[in-house]
Design a protein around this motif. Structure first.
Motif, PDB file in Angstrom:
ATOM      1  N   HIS A  20       0.787  -1.597   0.103  1.00 58.60           N
ATOM      2  CA  HIS A  20       0.453  -0.221   0.058  1.00 58.60           C
ATOM      3  C   HIS A  20       0.817   1.193   0.023  1.00 58.60           C
ATOM      4  CE1 HIS A  20      -3.159  -3.271   1.185  1.00 58.60           C
ATOM      5  NE2 HIS A  20      -4.181  -1.899   0.393  1.00 58.60           N
ATOM      6  N   ALA A  21       2.048   1.048  -0.248  1.00 57.71           N
ATOM      7  CA  ALA A  21       3.161   2.258   0.392  1.00 57.71           C
ATOM      8  C   ALA A  21       2.739   2.825  -1.626  1.00 57.71           C
ATOM      9  CB  ALA A  21       4.490   1.507  -0.072  1.00 57.71           C
ATOM     10  N   GLN A  22       2.335   2.682  -2.427  1.00 59.91           N
ATOM     11  CA  GLN A  22       2.360   3.142  -3.572  1.00 59.91           C
ATOM     12  C   GLN A  22       1.208   4.893  -3.405  1.00 59.91           C
ATOM     13  OE1 GLN A  22       0.939   1.179  -3.323  1.00 59.91           O
ATOM     14  NE2 GLN A  22      -1.342   1.192  -3.900  1.00 59.91           N
ATOM     15  N   ASN A  23       0.886   4.941  -2.137  1.00 58.95           N
ATOM     16  CA  ASN A  23       0.181   6.272  -2.326  1.00 58.95           C
ATOM     17  C   ASN A  23       0.271   6.894  -0.807  1.00 58.95           C
ATOM     18  OD1 ASN A  23      -1.662   5.020  -3.848  1.00 58.95           O
ATOM     19  ND2 ASN A  23      -3.051   4.070  -2.698  1.00 58.95           N
ATOM     20  N   GLY A  24       1.782   6.599  -0.777  1.00 59.12           N
ATOM     21  CA  GLY A  24       2.149   7.570   0.247  1.00 59.12           C
ATOM     22  C   GLY A  24       2.195   6.782   1.917  1.00 59.12           C
ATOM     23  N   PRO A  25       2.374   7.641   2.808  1.00 60.36           N
ATOM     24  CA  PRO A  25       2.304   6.620   3.947  1.00 60.36           C
ATOM     25  C   PRO A  25       1.681   6.257   4.579  1.00 60.36           C
ATOM     26  CG  PRO A  25       4.174   9.114   4.203  1.00 60.36           C
ATOM     27  CD  PRO A  25       3.206   8.731   3.263  1.00 60.36           C
ATOM     28  N   VAL A  26       1.714   4.793   5.319  1.00 59.20           N
ATOM     29  CA  VAL A  26       1.028   3.523   5.315  1.00 59.20           C
ATOM     30  C   VAL A  26       0.627   4.081   6.773  1.00 59.20           C
ATOM     31  CG1 VAL A  26      -0.634   1.646   5.540  1.00 59.20           C
ATOM     32  CG2 VAL A  26       1.453   2.434   3.831  1.00 59.20           C
ATOM     33  N   SER A  27      -0.640   4.381   7.677  1.00 60.13           N
ATOM     34  CA  SER A  27      -1.262   4.043   8.800  1.00 60.13           C
ATOM     35  C   SER A  27      -1.005   2.406   9.387  1.00 60.13           C
ATOM     36  CB  SER A  27      -2.486   5.315   9.052  1.00 60.13           C
ATOM     37  OG  SER A  27      -3.856   4.726   9.006  1.00 60.13           O
ATOM     38  N   LEU A  28      -0.999   2.724  11.441  1.00 59.09           N
ATOM     39  CA  LEU A  28      -0.766   1.849  11.381  1.00 59.09           C
ATOM     40  C   LEU A  28      -1.854   0.780  12.205  1.00 59.09           C
ATOM     41  CD1 LEU A  28       2.066   2.146  14.420  1.00 59.09           C
ATOM     42  CD2 LEU A  28       1.890   0.777  11.933  1.00 59.09           C
ATOM     43  N   ALA A  29      -3.583   2.541  11.752  1.00 61.08           N
ATOM     44  CA  ALA A  29      -4.561   1.924  12.507  1.00 61.08           C
ATOM     45  C   ALA A  29      -5.428   1.787  10.597  1.00 61.08           C
ATOM     46  CB  ALA A  29      -5.389   3.150  12.301  1.00 61.08           C
ATOM     47  N   ASP A  30      -4.526   1.553   9.491  1.00 57.33           N
ATOM     48  CA  ASP A  30      -5.107   0.784   8.596  1.00 57.33           C
ATOM     49  C   ASP A  30      -4.403  -0.707   7.895  1.00 57.33           C
ATOM     50  OD1 ASP A  30      -6.714   3.044   7.545  1.00 57.33           O
ATOM     51  OD2 ASP A  30      -4.896   3.352   6.081  1.00 57.33           O
ATOM     52  N   ILE A  31      -2.995  -0.878   8.991  1.00 57.54           N
ATOM     53  CA  ILE A  31      -2.808  -1.896   8.139  1.00 57.54           C
ATOM     54  C   ILE A  31      -3.402  -2.994   9.167  1.00 57.54           C
ATOM     55  CG2 ILE A  31      -0.879  -3.664   9.052  1.00 57.54           C
ATOM     56  CD1 ILE A  31       1.398  -1.115   8.795  1.00 57.54           C
ATOM     57  N   SER A  32      -3.707  -2.324  10.697  1.00 56.70           N
ATOM     58  CA  SER A  32      -4.776  -3.310  11.978  1.00 56.70           C
ATOM     59  C   SER A  32      -5.648  -3.433  11.417  1.00 56.70           C
ATOM     60  CB  SER A  32      -4.516  -1.884  12.937  1.00 56.70           C
ATOM     61  OG  SER A  32      -5.495  -2.712  14.004  1.00 56.70           O
ATOM     62  N   GLU A  33      -6.780  -2.863  10.425  1.00 53.36           N
ATOM     63  CA  GLU A  33      -8.251  -2.955  10.362  1.00 53.36           C
ATOM     64  C   GLU A  33      -7.230  -4.668   9.073  1.00 53.36           C
ATOM     65  OE1 GLU A  33     -11.636  -1.465   7.932  1.00 53.36           O
ATOM     66  OE2 GLU A  33     -10.103   0.401   9.356  1.00 53.36           O
ATOM     67  N   ARG A  34      -6.576  -3.908   8.118  1.00 55.41           N
ATOM     68  CA  ARG A  34      -6.535  -5.148   6.883  1.00 55.41           C
ATOM     69  C   ARG A  34      -6.707  -5.773   7.267  1.00 55.41           C
ATOM     70  NH1 ARG A  34      -5.426  -0.370   3.686  1.00 55.41           N
ATOM     71  NH2 ARG A  34      -2.563  -0.673   4.624  1.00 55.41           N
ATOM     72  N   GLN A  35      -5.126  -6.562   8.559  1.00 55.17           N
ATOM     73  CA  GLN A  35      -4.843  -7.354   9.230  1.00 55.17           C
ATOM     74  C   GLN A  35      -5.171  -8.412   9.830  1.00 55.17           C
ATOM     75  OE1 GLN A  35      -3.043  -8.712   6.212  1.00 55.17           O
ATOM     76  NE2 GLN A  35      -3.173  -6.882   4.985  1.00 55.17           N
ATOM     77  N   GLY A  36      -6.178  -7.195  11.224  1.00 58.98           N
ATOM     78  CA  GLY A  36      -6.138  -7.719  12.342  1.00 58.98           C
ATOM     79  C   GLY A  36      -5.290  -8.294  12.940  1.00 58.98           C
ATOM     80  N   ILE A  37      -4.726  -7.401  13.182  1.00 59.23           N
ATOM     81  CA  ILE A  37      -3.892  -7.342  14.179  1.00 59.23           C
ATOM     82  C   ILE A  37      -3.806  -6.075  15.089  1.00 59.23           C
ATOM     83  CG2 ILE A  37      -1.083  -7.566  14.910  1.00 59.23           C
ATOM     84  CD1 ILE A  37      -0.555  -8.092  11.975  1.00 59.23           C
ATOM     85  N   SER A  38      -3.402  -6.054  16.346  1.00 58.95           N
ATOM     86  CA  SER A  38      -4.173  -5.014  16.837  1.00 58.95           C
ATOM     87  C   SER A  38      -3.083  -3.878  17.251  1.00 58.95           C
ATOM     88  CB  SER A  38      -3.892  -5.730  18.725  1.00 58.95           C
ATOM     89  OG  SER A  38      -2.825  -5.249  19.632  1.00 58.95           O
ATOM     90  N   LEU A  39      -3.705  -2.758  17.191  1.00 60.03           N
ATOM     91  CA  LEU A  39      -2.452  -1.829  17.118  1.00 60.03           C
ATOM     92  C   LEU A  39      -1.386  -1.264  18.158  1.00 60.03           C
ATOM     93  CD1 LEU A  39      -2.692   1.431  15.439  1.00 60.03           C
ATOM     94  CD2 LEU A  39      -4.334   2.444  16.831  1.00 60.03           C
ATOM     95  N   SER A  40      -1.925  -1.577  18.740  1.00 60.75           N
ATOM     96  CA  SER A  40      -0.757  -1.776  20.123  1.00 60.75           C
ATOM     97  C   SER A  40       0.022  -2.781  19.639  1.00 60.75           C
ATOM     98  CB  SER A  40      -0.977  -1.801  21.376  1.00 60.75           C
ATOM     99  OG  SER A  40      -1.355  -2.743  21.612  1.00 60.75           O
ATOM    100  N   TYR A  41      -0.011  -3.596  19.008  1.00 60.78           N
ATOM    101  CA  TYR A  41       1.135  -4.728  19.086  1.00 60.78           C
ATOM    102  C   TYR A  41       1.593  -4.006  18.056  1.00 60.78           C
ATOM    103  CZ  TYR A  41       3.456  -9.211  18.791  1.00 60.78           C
ATOM    104  OH  TYR A  41       3.780 -10.361  19.329  1.00 60.78           O
ATOM    105  N   LEU A  42       0.912  -3.384  16.684  1.00 64.34           N
ATOM    106  CA  LEU A  42       1.767  -2.723  15.761  1.00 64.34           C
ATOM    107  C   LEU A  42       2.733  -2.239  16.056  1.00 64.34           C
ATOM    108  CD1 LEU A  42      -0.875  -3.057  13.203  1.00 64.34           C
ATOM    109  CD2 LEU A  42       1.067  -4.454  13.050  1.00 64.34           C
TER     110      LEU A  42
END
Length: 164
Positions: A20-42
């Motif tokens: 997802h990097a082609q659109n600029g910086p990626v937020s951890l919240a977006d990664i968390s939502e897409r991958q089902g990994i808790s934000l605090s763990y990320l």
């Protein structure tokens, strides 16, 4: 094999970032939502990834994380190593205390296997994973589930040379 959740999640998050990097910086919240990994763990994982110079952070509105090098220059083994994870199949975690403080008969076999796994993962870059059609299919599905998000701009297979 002792590849725990920490190593798996770190590789998953870095692959998501690369995809997802082609659109600029990626937020951890977006990664968390897409991958089902808790934000605090990320946040914990990305602190280690940043300390090991695999990612850089961008502050402010629209901020997030980006890869510090090209996808082709980041190996899966580096990601696992960065989060203090090891790929070790020995019972003693390599400290030679397999059997009541002594080396067991198969200790060196398992050490060799651990080394082979690390070498295998050292030969796979994020670009190699991004170029896989099965990964591309999954990310399209995730993006559709997320309600559009930032779908990948390509429709076909990406050649590794285009990723560098």
């Amino acid at each position: 094999m002792r590849l725990t959740t920490k190593g798996r999640y770190a590789v998953t998050a870095m692959l998501d970032l690369a995809l997802h990097a082609q659109n600029g910086p990626v937020s951890l919240a977006d990664i968390s939502e897409r991958q089902g990994i808790s934000l605090s763990y990320l946040e914990q994982l990305f602190a280690k990834l940043r300390r090991n110079s695999l990612v850089t952070s961008v502050r402010g509105p629209g901020g997030g994380y980006q890869l510090s090098r090209s996808m082709a220059a980041i190996q899966v083994a580096e990601v696992i190593d960065a989060v203090n994870e090891s790929v070790d199949v020995t019972r003693c975690q390599g400290d030679r205390g397999c059997r009541s403080g002594e080396v067991c008969l198969t200790h060196y076999l398992w050490c060799d296997l651990s080394h082979q796994i690390h070498e295998f993962l050292s030969g796979i870059s994020l670009a190699d994973l991004v170029a896989r059609s099965d990964v591309q299919d999954l990310v399209r599905l995730q993006d559709r589930r997320q309600g559009g998000g930032c779908p990948l701009p390509y429709a076909g297979k990406i050649e590794a040379s285009a990723i560098e």
